[in-house]
Write an enzyme that holds these catalytic residues in place. Structure first.
Site, PDB file in Angstrom:
ATOM      1  N   CYS A  48       0.874  -1.193   0.104  1.00 25.60           N
ATOM      2  CA  CYS A  48      -0.225  -0.141   0.037  1.00 25.60           C
ATOM      3  C   CYS A  48       1.026   1.284  -0.003  1.00 25.60           C
ATOM      4  O   CYS A  48       1.742   1.371   0.895  1.00 25.60           O
ATOM      5  CB  CYS A  48      -0.809  -0.028   1.179  1.00 25.60           C
ATOM      6  SG  CYS A  48      -2.144   1.573   1.407  1.00 25.60           S
ATOM      7  N   CYS A  51       0.217   3.016   3.633  1.00 25.84           N
ATOM      8  CA  CYS A  51       0.649   2.644   4.866  1.00 25.84           C
ATOM      9  C   CYS A  51       1.782   1.287   4.831  1.00 25.84           C
ATOM     10  O   CYS A  51       2.028   0.840   5.809  1.00 25.84           O
ATOM     11  CB  CYS A  51      -0.769   1.959   5.764  1.00 25.84           C
ATOM     12  SG  CYS A  51      -1.281   0.725   5.141  1.00 25.84           S
ATOM     13  N   CYS A  97      -7.551  -0.907   1.125  1.00 25.47           N
ATOM     14  CA  CYS A  97      -6.522  -1.470   2.164  1.00 25.47           C
ATOM     15  C   CYS A  97      -7.285  -1.523   3.493  1.00 25.47           C
ATOM     16  O   CYS A  97      -7.719  -0.610   4.051  1.00 25.47           O
ATOM     17  CB  CYS A  97      -5.479  -0.401   2.251  1.00 25.47           C
ATOM     18  SG  CYS A  97      -4.228  -0.639   3.512  1.00 25.47           S
ATOM     19  N   CYS A 100      -5.578   0.835   6.249  1.00 26.12           N
ATOM     20  CA  CYS A 100      -5.695   2.644   6.138  1.00 26.12           C
ATOM     21  C   CYS A 100      -6.824   3.052   5.510  1.00 26.12           C
ATOM     22  O   CYS A 100      -6.886   4.343   5.413  1.00 26.12           O
ATOM     23  CB  CYS A 100      -4.229   3.221   5.862  1.00 26.12           C
ATOM     24  SG  CYS A 100      -4.134   3.010   3.730  1.00 26.12           S
ATOM     25  N   CYS A 120      -8.557  -5.057 -10.111  1.00 29.03           N
ATOM     26  CA  CYS A 120      -8.084  -4.363 -11.072  1.00 29.03           C
ATOM     27  C   CYS A 120      -7.756  -2.980 -10.231  1.00 29.03           C
ATOM     28  O   CYS A 120      -8.446  -2.458  -9.587  1.00 29.03           O
ATOM     29  CB  CYS A 120      -9.106  -3.941 -12.102  1.00 29.03           C
ATOM     30  SG  CYS A 120      -8.977  -2.657 -12.988  1.00 29.03           S
TER      31      CYS A 120
HETATM   32 ZN   LIG Z   1      -2.863   1.111   3.459  1.00 32.26          ZN
END
Ligand SMILES: [Zn+2]
Length: 133
Positions: A48, A51, A97, A100, A120
């Site tokens: 990510c 984070c 995510c 976060c 995607c």
């Molecule tokens: Zn994240």
């Protein structure tokens, strides 16, 4: 699974580029075929951008021809949350995510075996860590 991360919009703006902020915090979409991760097939892991949570392995990446990096499975069960998205006159499943709440992209049910799923994902939402580094 580590603890949830909460930051104010101002804190995210200080950490992210304008484009990263637009995609991940405002659920934007990058132009197809524009992302840095679409064409490469190096071995490694995708984290990510907000984070650093591990999201995808390169071994589950495939070319769906859609212009965005596509994966058929998340790297860690529970690392991604799914949200019903009825924007733009379509019913889709948004993926975020879990740590976060960053917007990543969407998941569709027309992917390859073994999962039959196609994540995607916006390149901008991902940070790639090569296996050999
Ligand atoms: Zn994240």
């Amino acid at each position: 699974m580590s603890a949830k991360i909460f930051k104010t919009p101002q804190q995210w703006r200080e950490q992210l580029t304008v484009e990263q902020y637009r995609i991940t915090r405002e659920a934007g979409t990058e132009r197809p075929f524009s992302g840095e991760h679409y064409f490469h097939n190096r071995l490694g892991r995708y984290h990510c951008i907000c984070c650093n949570a591990l999201l995808f392995e390169s071994t589950t990446k495939f070319d769906a021809g859609c212009g965005w990096p596509s994966f058929w499975e998340e790297a860690v069960p529970g690392s991604i949350v799914r949200i019903r998205d009825s924007s733009h006159g379509m019913i889709r499943t948004e993926v975020r995510c879990a740590q976060c709440d960053a917007h990543l992209g969407h998941v569709f049910d027309d992917g390859p075996p073994p999962t039959g799923e196609r994540y995607c994902i916006n390149s901008v939402a991902l940070h790639f860590v090569p296996q050999d580094s």
